[in-house]
Design a protein around this motif. Sequence first.
Motif, PDB file in Angstrom:
ATOM      1  N   TRP A   1     -29.147   7.528 -19.062  1.00  0.00           N
ATOM      2  CA  TRP A   1     -28.507   6.228 -19.266  1.00  0.00           C
ATOM      3  C   TRP A   1     -29.490   5.117 -18.955  1.00  0.00           C
ATOM      4  O   TRP A   1     -30.189   5.196 -17.950  1.00  0.00           O
ATOM      5  CB  TRP A   1     -27.323   6.059 -18.300  1.00  0.00           C
ATOM      6  CG  TRP A   1     -26.377   7.210 -18.178  1.00  0.00           C
ATOM      7  CD1 TRP A   1     -26.509   8.301 -17.373  1.00  0.00           C
ATOM      8  CD2 TRP A   1     -25.131   7.369 -18.861  1.00  0.00           C
ATOM      9  NE1 TRP A   1     -25.412   9.121 -17.498  1.00  0.00           N
ATOM     10  CE2 TRP A   1     -24.551   8.567 -18.412  1.00  0.00           C
ATOM     11  CE3 TRP A   1     -24.438   6.597 -19.804  1.00  0.00           C
ATOM     12  CZ2 TRP A   1     -23.320   9.037 -18.864  1.00  0.00           C
ATOM     13  CZ3 TRP A   1     -23.212   7.045 -20.256  1.00  0.00           C
ATOM     14  CH2 TRP A   1     -22.659   8.263 -19.794  1.00  0.00           C
ATOM     15  N   ARG A   2     -29.463   4.071 -19.754  1.00  0.00           N
ATOM     16  CA  ARG A   2     -30.333   2.932 -19.455  1.00  0.00           C
ATOM     17  C   ARG A   2     -29.629   1.652 -19.858  1.00  0.00           C
ATOM     18  O   ARG A   2     -29.075   1.558 -20.957  1.00  0.00           O
ATOM     19  CB  ARG A   2     -31.640   3.080 -20.263  1.00  0.00           C
ATOM     20  CG  ARG A   2     -32.547   1.876 -20.210  1.00  0.00           C
ATOM     21  CD  ARG A   2     -33.688   2.123 -19.247  1.00  0.00           C
ATOM     22  NE  ARG A   2     -34.357   0.893 -18.852  1.00  0.00           N
ATOM     23  CZ  ARG A   2     -35.533   0.488 -19.322  1.00  0.00           C
ATOM     24  NH1 ARG A   2     -36.154   1.211 -20.230  1.00  0.00           N
ATOM     25  NH2 ARG A   2     -36.084  -0.637 -18.882  1.00  0.00           N
ATOM     26  N   SER A   3     -29.662   0.680 -18.961  1.00  0.00           N
ATOM     27  CA  SER A   3     -29.087  -0.620 -19.281  1.00  0.00           C
ATOM     28  C   SER A   3     -30.198  -1.650 -19.366  1.00  0.00           C
ATOM     29  O   SER A   3     -31.093  -1.665 -18.513  1.00  0.00           O
ATOM     30  CB  SER A   3     -28.105  -1.020 -18.189  1.00  0.00           C
ATOM     31  OG  SER A   3     -27.955  -2.420 -18.172  1.00  0.00           O
ATOM     32  N   GLY A   4     -30.131  -2.501 -20.368  1.00  0.00           N
ATOM     33  CA  GLY A   4     -31.116  -3.575 -20.502  1.00  0.00           C
ATOM     34  C   GLY A   4     -31.042  -4.543 -19.337  1.00  0.00           C
ATOM     35  O   GLY A   4     -31.985  -5.270 -19.058  1.00  0.00           O
TER      36      GLY A   4
ATOM     37  N   VAL B   1     -33.996   4.238 -15.852  1.00  0.00           N
ATOM     38  CA  VAL B   1     -33.195   5.278 -16.497  1.00  0.00           C
ATOM     39  C   VAL B   1     -32.469   6.066 -15.402  1.00  0.00           C
ATOM     40  O   VAL B   1     -33.060   6.436 -14.386  1.00  0.00           O
ATOM     41  CB  VAL B   1     -34.088   6.222 -17.340  1.00  0.00           C
ATOM     42  CG1 VAL B   1     -33.281   7.417 -17.844  1.00  0.00           C
ATOM     43  CG2 VAL B   1     -34.723   5.464 -18.499  1.00  0.00           C
ATOM     44  N   ILE B   2     -31.192   6.308 -15.626  1.00  0.00           N
ATOM     45  CA  ILE B   2     -30.360   7.061 -14.673  1.00  0.00           C
ATOM     46  C   ILE B   2     -30.083   8.402 -15.334  1.00  0.00           C
ATOM     47  O   ILE B   2     -29.862   8.444 -16.546  1.00  0.00           O
ATOM     48  CB  ILE B   2     -29.016   6.313 -14.452  1.00  0.00           C
ATOM     49  CG1 ILE B   2     -29.275   4.908 -13.888  1.00  0.00           C
ATOM     50  CG2 ILE B   2     -28.069   7.108 -13.557  1.00  0.00           C
ATOM     51  CD1 ILE B   2     -28.106   3.957 -14.077  1.00  0.00           C
ATOM     52  N   GLU B   3     -30.056   9.471 -14.535  1.00  0.00           N
ATOM     53  CA  GLU B   3     -29.764  10.764 -15.160  1.00  0.00           C
ATOM     54  C   GLU B   3     -28.565  11.422 -14.487  1.00  0.00           C
ATOM     55  O   GLU B   3     -28.436  11.418 -13.261  1.00  0.00           O
ATOM     56  CB  GLU B   3     -30.989  11.675 -15.059  1.00  0.00           C
ATOM     57  CG  GLU B   3     -30.721  12.995 -15.741  1.00  0.00           C
ATOM     58  CD  GLU B   3     -31.981  13.726 -16.181  1.00  0.00           C
ATOM     59  OE1 GLU B   3     -33.049  13.102 -16.276  1.00  0.00           O
ATOM     60  OE2 GLU B   3     -31.863  14.930 -16.423  1.00  0.00           O
TER      61      GLU B   3
ATOM     62  N   SER C   1     -26.265  -0.234  -8.296  1.00  0.00           N
ATOM     63  CA  SER C   1     -26.759  -0.702  -9.603  1.00  0.00           C
ATOM     64  C   SER C   1     -26.488   0.316 -10.718  1.00  0.00           C
ATOM     65  O   SER C   1     -26.683   0.029 -11.887  1.00  0.00           O
ATOM     66  CB  SER C   1     -28.254  -1.013  -9.520  1.00  0.00           C
ATOM     67  OG  SER C   1     -28.940   0.172  -9.187  1.00  0.00           O
ATOM     68  N   SER C   2     -26.058   1.543 -10.356  1.00  0.00           N
ATOM     69  CA  SER C   2     -25.724   2.540 -11.379  1.00  0.00           C
ATOM     70  C   SER C   2     -24.232   2.563 -11.694  1.00  0.00           C
ATOM     71  O   SER C   2     -23.784   3.340 -12.541  1.00  0.00           O
ATOM     72  CB  SER C   2     -26.128   3.941 -10.908  1.00  0.00           C
ATOM     73  OG  SER C   2     -27.486   3.986 -10.586  1.00  0.00           O
TER      74      SER C   2
END
Length: 381
Positions: A64-67, A72-74, A85-86
């Motif tokens: 997952w990635r937010s602008g 990147v979160i896995e 922040s996730s």
Amino acid sequence: MLEQLTQLFRDSYGREPIAITRAPGRVEFIGNHTDYNGGTVLGAAVDRGIWVAVAPREDGRRRWRSGETGAVIETGAALAKLEGSSSWTNYPQGVISAMGEFGLTVPGGFDYAVHSDLPVGAGLSSSAAIELASALAFLHLTGQEVDKETLVKIGRKAENDFVGVPCGILDQGSSGFGEKDKLVFIDCRGPDFSTVPMPVDTHFWIFNTHTKHALVDGLYSARHAECMAAAADLGVNQLADASLELFQSEVHQLSPTVAKRARHIIEEIDRVGRTVKALGEGDLDEVGTLLTASHRSSQHAFENSTPDLDSLVDTLIRVPNVYGARLTGGGFGGAVMALTHAGFGDADAAEVSATYNSQWGATPQVIHMRAGEGARVMWRG
Ligand code: GLA
């Protein structure tokens, strides 16, 4: 947005997405806290939203990635609520959980990126936007299609059950059923969705105070509980089933606080009906009067306004070309929406902001918008 998001996806994962979806935020036009009481509400999709890009992975990893938030979160195959922040991933993770409960195939591994031109925390329901954009993306990944109503219900279920907010259908319904230059009318009992044209030359101006009560989620749940208690005391399933006559004859059975909450909901449902009628007759002065009356009811009876929001409404309704103004969304801080004639412009908005600044020492974020398109797939690879 399409190019920016594609670039974010490439930078994050070194590959191309297979689809890009978008869902808009919403403005609550009138119908405050009526949705979870089985009432009626008018919302609109706004012309800003959240964009999601996805591509499948064979190895089952979910990335997952937010602008907005960076790294990147896995996560793996198991859904798990994340914090800090996730925590934004709880919305799309909730969508996966809800898809399963609707008997749909859930996606396995994937790369996911999200980007937004919707201000977060402005009372424009970025949560519904990310839920619907994610649901469309996951449906595309798994080769499934659902009707709009199911899409909207998946989003709400994600929010109710996984994120844990007992919201009604307004946010997801407006984001899903929105159309350009139209309001979305929802009879939440069905729910049934239809649209009502926005009168030409009318505009939304949002004044976001950036204030948020520290206990906002708890206060929303408390109002929800008070409304349920009111319905039980009045002997109805939900407050939408209580007429004003029934309320008046039984009000002595209710505690003073519960009575105020019930009166707000019952009168607010009536105001929604009168707003639809006034819109049909082109009587915008009446529409404006109803919008401001809705705010006053929030201020005094439902008690989900704040002095900051009240002062913005007080200022706005004195400005020429403003039909009416009210808090929009759950309340306890957040934003005020004004319905204006096209004659209201940037200079007027700047004056309203300056007045607010002189009162509160802060400048509201001003967003001028129109009703826009609902959620859809924007691009397929
Ligand atoms: C929030 C909720 C909606 C609705 C409004 C108040 O936006 O998410 O479901 O209850 O508050 O009308």
